[in-house]
Write a protein that holds these residues in place. Structure first.
Motif, PDB file in Angstrom:
ATOM      1  N   THR A 184      -7.552   5.122  -9.300  1.00  0.00           N
ATOM      2  CA  THR A 184      -7.025   5.598  -8.021  1.00  0.00           C
ATOM      3  C   THR A 184      -7.804   4.951  -6.877  1.00  0.00           C
ATOM      4  O   THR A 184      -8.803   4.263  -7.080  1.00  0.00           O
ATOM      5  N   PHE A 185      -7.343   5.211  -5.655  1.00  0.00           N
ATOM      6  CA  PHE A 185      -7.939   4.596  -4.471  1.00  0.00           C
ATOM      7  C   PHE A 185      -8.466   5.675  -3.522  1.00  0.00           C
ATOM      8  O   PHE A 185      -7.974   6.806  -3.523  1.00  0.00           O
ATOM      9  N   GLY A 194      -3.004  13.513  -2.686  1.00  0.00           N
ATOM     10  CA  GLY A 194      -4.425  13.361  -2.916  1.00  0.00           C
ATOM     11  C   GLY A 194      -5.270  14.532  -2.453  1.00  0.00           C
ATOM     12  O   GLY A 194      -4.765  15.609  -2.100  1.00  0.00           O
ATOM     13  N   THR A 195      -6.565  14.306  -2.456  1.00  0.00           N
ATOM     14  CA  THR A 195      -7.556  15.308  -2.068  1.00  0.00           C
ATOM     15  C   THR A 195      -8.506  14.697  -1.050  1.00  0.00           C
ATOM     16  O   THR A 195      -8.917  13.544  -1.188  1.00  0.00           O
ATOM     17  N   LEU A 212      -5.599   8.561  -4.274  1.00  0.00           N
ATOM     18  CA  LEU A 212      -4.421   7.832  -3.812  1.00  0.00           C
ATOM     19  C   LEU A 212      -4.010   6.845  -4.906  1.00  0.00           C
ATOM     20  O   LEU A 212      -4.853   6.291  -5.607  1.00  0.00           O
ATOM     21  N   THR A 213      -2.728   6.605  -5.056  1.00  0.00           N
ATOM     22  CA  THR A 213      -2.240   5.864  -6.218  1.00  0.00           C
ATOM     23  C   THR A 213      -1.962   4.385  -5.964  1.00  0.00           C
ATOM     24  O   THR A 213      -1.700   3.651  -6.916  1.00  0.00           O
ATOM     25  N   ASP A 214      -2.051   3.953  -4.699  1.00  0.00           N
ATOM     26  CA  ASP A 214      -1.663   2.570  -4.392  1.00  0.00           C
ATOM     27  C   ASP A 214      -2.466   2.063  -3.206  1.00  0.00           C
ATOM     28  O   ASP A 214      -2.813   2.849  -2.315  1.00  0.00           O
ATOM     29  N   ASP A 253      -1.358   3.169   0.158  1.00  0.00           N
ATOM     30  CA  ASP A 253      -1.730   4.505   0.620  1.00  0.00           C
ATOM     31  C   ASP A 253      -2.994   4.452   1.465  1.00  0.00           C
ATOM     32  O   ASP A 253      -3.135   5.192   2.442  1.00  0.00           O
ATOM     33  N   VAL A 254      -3.939   3.577   1.074  1.00  0.00           N
ATOM     34  CA  VAL A 254      -5.171   3.417   1.852  1.00  0.00           C
ATOM     35  C   VAL A 254      -4.841   2.897   3.244  1.00  0.00           C
ATOM     36  O   VAL A 254      -5.366   3.381   4.250  1.00  0.00           O
ATOM     37  N   ALA A 255      -3.941   1.919   3.303  1.00  0.00           N
ATOM     38  CA  ALA A 255      -3.550   1.352   4.596  1.00  0.00           C
ATOM     39  C   ALA A 255      -2.881   2.384   5.487  1.00  0.00           C
ATOM     40  O   ALA A 255      -2.954   2.301   6.717  1.00  0.00           O
ATOM     41  N   GLN A 256      -2.231   3.381   4.887  1.00  0.00           N
ATOM     42  CA  GLN A 256      -1.580   4.440   5.666  1.00  0.00           C
ATOM     43  C   GLN A 256      -2.578   5.494   6.127  1.00  0.00           C
ATOM     44  O   GLN A 256      -2.576   5.906   7.292  1.00  0.00           O
ATOM     45  N   TRP A 257      -3.447   5.945   5.208  1.00  0.00           N
ATOM     46  CA  TRP A 257      -4.286   7.096   5.496  1.00  0.00           C
ATOM     47  C   TRP A 257      -5.577   6.761   6.230  1.00  0.00           C
ATOM     48  O   TRP A 257      -6.095   7.603   6.975  1.00  0.00           O
ATOM     49  N   LYS A 258      -6.113   5.581   6.051  1.00  0.00           N
ATOM     50  CA  LYS A 258      -7.365   5.265   6.734  1.00  0.00           C
ATOM     51  C   LYS A 258      -7.206   5.311   8.257  1.00  0.00           C
ATOM     52  O   LYS A 258      -8.026   5.930   8.950  1.00  0.00           O
TER      53      LYS A 258
END
Length: 222
Positions: free
Chosen positions: A120-121, A173-174, A196-198, A201-206
């Motif tokens: 996961t990420f 996620g958590t 996060l699974t992809d 997702d990091v690019a969205q949530w960060k």
């Protein structure tokens, strides 16, 4: 464009062309790179520590470490097994043993940037804000206040009071939130959005959490 960004672009292009999922497209490109350049190591993702730093603290450069680890049978046994052998066989601290293993995983494509050992990420952001640390903790533990803090996003507190890192379950996620109180009514707040699974997702949530911390800081100035 960095080498990592270029490689991700090639992965996306292959996904669009073949319909493969991200992981399958990445593995295929890594295999092609290995076959196309015998004797030349292709860095799939950059390690956190620069080559000069790892040489200074461990006596080897990244490519040397990768050559050593690639020769071990533990390469298919997971992160913990590789890190344990690094620490056991070489005069490095536990911190460097873990760091060397993560760097090798990134360079060889076993782990992408922001990826954890379980695949996961995590999107992580830290900022020092003008805010009362105790007040923020209390708001995070109160369901109504936490809903306001998160803009109405559904969440569930999973930690008891008094822990160093509060874990909050979201629909995606958590989130782990740490608060380190500073003098003068300030606090360093760290946010780690886990599971996060992809990479997308990091690019969205960060950026989301960066904006969230900025809003906290602005509210403290009012």
């Amino acid at each position: 464009m960095t080498a990592h960004a270029s490689f991700k672009k090639r992965i996306r292009a292959r996904m669009a062309k073949t319909g493969e999922r991200y992981g399958a497209a990445r593995r295929t490109l890594i295999e092609h790179a290995d076959r196309s350049a015998p004797g030349v190591r292709v860095w799939v993702s950059p390690p956190e520590q620069p080559d000069e730093s790892v040489l200074e603290h461990t006596g080897k450069r990244w490519n040397e470490w990768c050559d050593v680890i690639d020769s071990w049978p533990e390469v298919d046994d997971g992160h913990a097994a590789v890190a344990a052998r690094v620490i056991a066989e070489f005069d490095v601290t536990g911190w460097w043993g873990q760091g060397i293993t993560v760097g090798w995983e990134r360079i060889t494509g076993r782990r992408l940037v922001n990826q954890m050992s379980d695949g996961t990420f995590t999107a992580g952001v830290t900022r020092t804000v003008t805010l009362d640390a105790t007040e923020l903790r209390n708001m995070l533990y109160d369901d109504a206040d936490r809903s306001d803090l998160f803009g109405g996003m559904a969440s569930e507190m999973r930690s008891r009071r008094g822990v160093n890192v509060m874990r909050i379950r979201l629909d995606v996620g958590t989130v782990g939130i740490s608060i380190d109180e500073k003098p003068g009514g300030r606090a360093t707040v760290g946010v780690a959005h886990e599971k996060l699974t992809d990479p997308a997702d990091v690019a969205q949530w960060k950026p989301f959490w960066a904006d969230w911390l900025a809003a906290l800081d602005a509210s403290g100035d009012e």
